[in-house]
Write an enzyme that holds these catalytic residues in place. Structure first.
Site, mmCIF file in Angstrom:
data_model
loop_
_atom_site.group_PDB
_atom_site.id
_atom_site.type_symbol
_atom_site.label_atom_id
_atom_site.label_comp_id
_atom_site.label_asym_id
_atom_site.label_seq_id
_atom_site.Cartn_x
_atom_site.Cartn_y
_atom_site.Cartn_z
ATOM 1 N N ASP A 281 -2.642 -1.008 6.767
ATOM 2 C CA ASP A 281 -2.351 0.236 6.262
ATOM 3 C C ASP A 281 -3.692 1.335 6.302
ATOM 4 O O ASP A 281 -4.095 1.029 5.219
ATOM 5 C CB ASP A 281 -1.458 0.077 5.028
ATOM 6 C CG ASP A 281 -1.107 1.653 4.377
ATOM 7 O OD1 ASP A 281 -1.442 2.420 4.719
ATOM 8 O OD2 ASP A 281 -0.227 1.707 3.492
ATOM 9 N N HIS A 384 -22.351 12.592 22.439
ATOM 10 C CA HIS A 384 -20.818 12.843 22.623
ATOM 11 C C HIS A 384 -20.336 13.748 23.917
ATOM 12 O O HIS A 384 -19.564 13.488 24.245
ATOM 13 C CB HIS A 384 -20.612 13.905 21.378
ATOM 14 C CG HIS A 384 -20.144 13.252 20.246
ATOM 15 N ND1 HIS A 384 -19.038 13.844 19.585
ATOM 16 C CD2 HIS A 384 -20.235 11.899 19.777
ATOM 17 C CE1 HIS A 384 -18.551 13.025 18.534
ATOM 18 N NE2 HIS A 384 -19.196 12.054 18.787
HETATM 19 P P1 NAD Z 1 4.440 -8.110 1.651
HETATM 20 O O1 NAD Z 1 5.397 -7.415 0.960
HETATM 21 O O2 NAD Z 1 4.652 -8.763 3.076
HETATM 22 O O3 NAD Z 1 3.833 -9.437 0.543
HETATM 23 C C1 NAD Z 1 2.965 -10.212 0.892
HETATM 24 C C2 NAD Z 1 3.750 -11.492 1.624
HETATM 25 O O4 NAD Z 1 2.907 -12.635 2.182
HETATM 26 C C3 NAD Z 1 4.532 -12.150 0.361
HETATM 27 O O5 NAD Z 1 5.734 -12.873 0.380
HETATM 28 C C4 NAD Z 1 3.531 -13.596 -0.029
HETATM 29 O O6 NAD Z 1 4.184 -14.431 -0.500
HETATM 30 C C5 NAD Z 1 3.339 -13.761 1.402
HETATM 31 N N1 NAD Z 1 1.833 -14.653 1.601
HETATM 32 C C6 NAD Z 1 1.769 -15.564 2.581
HETATM 33 N N2 NAD Z 1 0.651 -16.064 2.628
HETATM 34 C C7 NAD Z 1 -0.056 -15.413 1.534
HETATM 35 C C8 NAD Z 1 -1.658 -15.461 1.171
HETATM 36 N N3 NAD Z 1 -2.413 -16.142 1.806
HETATM 37 N N4 NAD Z 1 -1.830 -14.455 0.158
HETATM 38 C C9 NAD Z 1 -1.102 -13.671 -0.341
HETATM 39 N N5 NAD Z 1 0.229 -13.530 -0.045
HETATM 40 C C10 NAD Z 1 0.767 -14.479 1.004
HETATM 41 O O7 NAD Z 1 3.153 -7.232 1.822
HETATM 42 P P2 NAD Z 1 2.176 -6.560 0.643
HETATM 43 O O8 NAD Z 1 0.614 -6.982 1.265
HETATM 44 O O9 NAD Z 1 2.428 -6.957 -0.505
HETATM 45 O O10 NAD Z 1 2.354 -5.009 1.106
HETATM 46 C C11 NAD Z 1 1.856 -4.247 2.122
HETATM 47 C C12 NAD Z 1 2.724 -3.363 2.853
HETATM 48 O O11 NAD Z 1 3.077 -2.380 1.749
HETATM 49 C C13 NAD Z 1 2.017 -2.571 3.799
HETATM 50 O O12 NAD Z 1 2.974 -2.618 4.732
HETATM 51 C C14 NAD Z 1 2.071 -1.042 3.294
HETATM 52 O O13 NAD Z 1 1.962 -0.357 4.371
HETATM 53 C C15 NAD Z 1 3.082 -1.166 2.356
HETATM 54 N N6 NAD Z 1 2.951 -0.103 1.051
HETATM 55 C C16 NAD Z 1 1.845 0.557 0.843
HETATM 56 C C17 NAD Z 1 1.975 1.432 -0.281
HETATM 57 C C18 NAD Z 1 0.517 1.969 -0.922
HETATM 58 O O14 NAD Z 1 -0.342 1.836 -0.298
HETATM 59 N N7 NAD Z 1 0.828 3.132 -1.697
HETATM 60 C C19 NAD Z 1 3.272 1.370 -0.911
HETATM 61 C C20 NAD Z 1 4.251 0.724 -0.689
HETATM 62 C C21 NAD Z 1 4.160 0.038 0.333
#
Ligand code: NAD
Length: 444
Positions: A281, A384
């Site tokens: 992101d 550039h």
């Molecule tokens: P996610 O919701 O997919 O959560 C991570 C998943 O990976 C979890 O289910 C976790 O259990 C799993 N996982 C597997 N192996 C792991 C490991 N080694 N370490 C940690 N987790 C592991 O993703 P996220 O990272 O929580 O959220 C990222 C997304 O959220 C992006 O797409 C982003 O664009 C979006 N987002 C961003 C904002 C913001 O920046 N303000 C707001 C909302 C959503």
């Protein structure tokens, strides 16, 4: 396998030859490298109202050595010269021993806004007294994260507006969550939502927003590098001159937010290109970087994320330092869904999010050094312009070897404009006035 990021003459190979070389070096199937684009079906499930898939060039920055390990760095970017410049700077930094880097634990901040707080002091004390309970609740909201070694590491109550007799106050409760290898936005949002009702109860307050902060200042990456001055020399400028010019440029950015914005844009050229290539992101990374830079100026305002000095050990080397938050993941989000992102992670050979963040910061540092070196010597336009000339040649319809011939002719003339490109192309095609017509920016 041990990989080398030094591939002399890579830029001279054809696209096909580069792929073959990369597949051989990485020990992966050539076919994996051929179609890293997103298919429409997957795209249609990723976002809404899909009508197609938009492409960007994917290139490889070479010569990166970080904490003694070589990395081939995938970069997705539309701007010419970014990949070449980063590779070139990484080569000079390699001469000085490569990048030395470290990352904080992957701690993201989850915010819960508490509004209409009648007694902010009492509310803070009540939450502090129940910190252990809140942390347990946060961990219970994501047991799989705890099983992976992550989880809530602490809680802090910040008073945004103190309550008075006449006006209620506002608090922001921070939950510090170790998200391991995820970017963590969704993870910490889930946790914020799980603990918010109890926080509202303890504070006798209205629960407001429950969401991460993109100012991920507990998840910073720090990189230093050193370059022997002689490596910085350009045609007509000694290494010492260029080094001093880079330091003066750094001072300019430290003293002036107008310059710092451009300085940091140059850093983000490198950072974003790797962030995008790996499916992360980039808006989050951008928001974090600029918010972090907001007080880094010497006069207290917006300042540069990277600074440059002459080494104080008498060597005359240039030394650089960069520090910025790096909220990126190697799992989660949509990055495992995108074949290009999967490929980029494979090319990099990284598993840990902290290692990925470090490489992004190194790419930013290399981009910054390359830009400052050009600015401090012949000026940015020369380099550039030759790349811009190629873009213009393509834009007016040149193909194959005509792209280079049109670009070279414009560079020779010192006149890089669309109408000039058009004229040269028509002349080279021997079809002056009858050839392919194209109107650009008012020129026709
Ligand atoms: P996610 O919701 O997919 O959560 C991570 C998943 O990976 C979890 O289910 C976790 O259990 C799993 N996982 C597997 N192996 C792991 C490991 N080694 N370490 C940690 N987790 C592991 O993703 P996220 O990272 O929580 O959220 C990222 C997304 O959220 C992006 O797409 C982003 O664009 C979006 N987002 C961003 C904002 C913001 O920046 N303000 C707001 C909302 C959503």
């Amino acid at each position: 396998m041990t990989r080398s990021s030094r591939i002399p003459g890579f830029y001279k190979l054809s696209l096909e030859e580069r792929r073959t070389k990369l597949a051989e070096d990485l020990g992966i199937e050539l076919a994996t490298l051929v179609a890293p684009t997103l298919d429409e079906e997957t795209a249609n499930h990723m976002v809404e109202n899909v009508v197609g898939v938009y492409g960007l060039p994917l290139g490889i920055a070479l010569n990166f050595q970080v904490n003694g390990t070589d990395y081939l760095v995938p970069m997705c970017v539309e701007e010419p010269s970014v990949i070449a410049a980063a590779s070139n700077a990484a080569k000079m930094i390699r001469e000085g021993g490569g990048f030395q880097a470290e990352a904080d634990d992957p701690i993201m901040i989850s915010q819960v806004q508490l509004d209409a707080v009648h007694d902010t002091l009492a509310a803070t004390q009540a939450i502090d007294a129940h910190a252990a309970e809140i942390i347990r609740m946060a961990d219970a909201a994501y047991p799989s994260l705890v099983a992976r070694g992550g989880g809530c590491r602490g809680i802090e109550v910040r008073t945004l507006r103190r309550s008075t007799k006449n006006e209620p106050g506002m608090l922001a409760v921070h939950l510090y969550v170790d998200v391991r290898d995820a970017m963590g936005a969704n993870l910490v949002n889930t946790i914020a939502e799980a603990v918010a009702p109890r926080l509202g109860e303890l504070a006798d307050a209205d629960v407001g927003l429950r969401i991460l902060s993109n100012l991920a200042d507990r998840r910073c990456v720090r990189v230093t590098c050193r370059v022997p001055a002689k490596c910085l020399a350009t045609d007509g400028h000694s290494g010492d001159e260029v080094r001093d010019g880079i330091v003066a440029a750094s001072r300019f950015a430290e003293l002036d937010p107008y310059r710092a914005a451009t300085h940091n844009k140059g850093i983000m050229n490198g950072v974003d290109a790797v962030v995008i290539a790996t499916g992360n992101d980039w808006r989050g990374v951008e928001a974090g970087a600029h918010a972090y830079a907001a007080d880094k100026g010497e006069n207290g305002g917006y300042g540069p994320l990277a600074t440059w000095r002459v080494a104080d050990d008498g060597s005359g080397d240039l030394v650089g330092r960069i520090e910025l938050p790096m909220a990126v993941g190697t799992v989660g989000g949509t990055l495992r869904v995108h074949p290009g992102a999967r490929l980029a992670l494979k090319i990099l050979g990284v598993e840990r999010a902290s290692e990925l963040g470090i490489i992004m910061a190194c790419a930013g540092m290399a981009s910054n050094m390359a830009a400052l070196r050009a600015l401090a010597s012949e000026g940015i336009q020369k380099g550039h312009m030759s790349l811009h000339a190629r873009s213009l040649a393509l834009h007016v319809g040149a193909t194959g070897e005509l792209v280079d011939r049109v670009a070279e002719e414009m560079s020779r003339l010192g006149d890089v404009r669309a109408e000039v490109a058009q004229q040269i192309l028509e002349r080279l095609r021997g079809a002056n006035g009858r050839g392919h017509k194209h109107s650009v920016g008012g020129a026709s």
